[in-house]
Design an enzyme around this catalytic site. Structure first.
Site, PDB file in Angstrom:
ATOM      1  CE1 TYR A  24       1.013   0.028   4.411  1.00  0.00           C
ATOM      2  CE2 TYR A  24      -0.298   2.030   4.317  1.00  0.00           C
ATOM      3  CZ  TYR A  24       0.613   1.231   4.969  1.00  0.00           C
ATOM      4  OH  TYR A  24       1.121   1.626   6.179  1.00  0.00           O
TER       5      TYR A  24
ATOM      6  NE  ARG B 111       6.868   3.849   0.393  1.00  0.00           N
ATOM      7  CZ  ARG B 111       6.650   4.659   1.440  1.00  0.00           C
ATOM      8  NH1 ARG B 111       7.593   4.842   2.334  1.00  0.00           N
ATOM      9  NH2 ARG B 111       5.507   5.277   1.582  1.00  0.00           N
TER      10      ARG B 111
ATOM     11  NE  ARG C 239      -6.303 -19.359   4.769  1.00  0.00           N
ATOM     12  CZ  ARG C 239      -5.190 -19.964   5.192  1.00  0.00           C
ATOM     13  NH1 ARG C 239      -4.826 -21.123   4.700  1.00  0.00           N
ATOM     14  NH2 ARG C 239      -4.428 -19.390   6.112  1.00  0.00           N
TER      15      ARG C 239
ATOM     16  CE  LYS D  71      -4.654 -20.955  12.881  1.00  0.00           C
ATOM     17  NZ  LYS D  71      -3.583 -21.508  12.062  1.00  0.00           N
TER      18      LYS D  71
ATOM     19  CD  GLU E 281       5.658 -21.986  13.838  1.00  0.00           C
ATOM     20  OE1 GLU E 281       4.586 -22.600  13.952  1.00  0.00           O
ATOM     21  OE2 GLU E 281       5.740 -20.754  13.746  1.00  0.00           O
TER      22      GLU E 281
ATOM     23  CG  LEU F 223       0.278 -20.992  15.764  1.00  0.00           C
ATOM     24  CD1 LEU F 223      -0.151 -19.568  16.103  1.00  0.00           C
ATOM     25  CD2 LEU F 223      -0.488 -21.478  14.554  1.00  0.00           C
TER      26      LEU F 223
END
Ligand code: PLP
Length: 284
Positions: free
Chosen positions: A33, A52, A100, A147, A179, A204
């Protein structure tokens, strides 16, 4: 007054603007952004912001959804459409929407949204008084016990690894495994000890990890909770990962080297069976 916002090629009143639930900006923080100030309907420091923006897009391998001149035109239009004398323009570009998956395909259509916030940026009482601040430890990306959807790094390295023919990555910090991209890592030493990293903000706190550990402790398996190194992984009898979606998954190759005899081992097989049985019996 309702704002007019820009969403994927369309100008909409803010209440009617929608983006996909599957947008990767939302699910993986896979987005960049910029914010540009507006004074007297003019853009402040615009060249710096667009430069940028391009660097950020390039770093993530997201293609620019609009050309330079279109982008400038969008900024000018959003000022006009919102009668923005003074304030801020927010521009966000994500990799786009897809089912996903940590792995993303090349050639996705990026999403772009723009909105304004009216504000007299030339008036700030704090310029007179100054600010009061406190120091805190630099913890960005360091609170992995939460998480969060801040999954961009994991998604990027897993996608890179997939391109190189691997299924997943083990993340290493100071020579020690933290992990995998979305699961906890465990080893079984040649002496038959299940070693898993102790809980801290380095990882996690996996729900599956906790269940598997308690099942292992209920059997005659010795369990040690401590950090372990890449070398220990390579010389382990077995390596496996745990997560809510894969349960107990054996890992048979790490950095091109076989673990044990290169096949799923008896401990992880047994833990997978026990886990499924036990959790099914306790399912609600
Ligand atoms: N570690 C990370 C980074 C994860 O994203 C996940 C699951 O998504 C896990 C570990 C495993 O946690 P759980 O067993 O609760 O699924």
């Amino acid at each position: 007054m309702s704002r007019i916002v820009f969403v994927n090629g369309e100008w909409k009143p803010e209440a009617e603007a929608t983006i996909s639930v599957f947008d990767r900006g939302l699910l993986f923080a896979d987005a960049i952004y910029e914010v540009t100030a507006v004074i007297n309907r003019k853009l402040i420091d615009y060249p710096g912001h667009t430069a940028r923006l391009k660097r950020s897009l390039e770093a993530l391998g997201i293609p620019a959804p609009v050309s330079d001149s279109e982008l400038l035109d969008l900024h000018r239009q959003i000022i006009e459409r919102n009668d923005l004398e003074s304030g801020l323009i927010y521009l966000q570009i994500s990799r786009g929407a897809a089912d996903r998956d940590f792995l993303f395909a090349d050639g996705m259509k990026p999403s772009i949204i723009m909105f304004t916030q009216k504000k007299n940026v030339l008036e700030n009482t704090k310029w007179e008084t100054g600010l009061s601040v406190v120091t805190v430890p630099e913890g960005r990306w360091a609170n992995r016990q939460i998480k969060t959807v801040q999954l961009l790094y994991s998604s990027m390295v897993k996608t890179e690894a997939a391109k190189a023919g691997a299924d997943d990555v083990f993340l290493v910090e100071d020579g020690l495994i933290t992990e995998a991209s979305s699961s906890n890592v465990h080893i079984v030493t040649k002496d038959g000890v299940l070693v898993t990293r102790h809980l801290s903000n380095a990882l996690l706190h996996g729900i599956t990890r906790a269940s598997v550990l308690s099942l292992a402790q209920g059997s005659d398996l010795k369990v040690e909770e401590r950090a372990f190194s890449v070398d220990e992984v390579l010389s382990a009898a077995e390596v496996f990962i745990t997560s809510a979606s894969a349960f107990v998954m054996p890992v048979v190759r790490v950095d091109g080297r076989s673990i044990g005899d290169g096949k799923p081992g008896p401990v992880s097989r047994k833990l997978l069976q026990t886990y499924i049985q036990d959790r099914l019996a306790n399912a609600i």
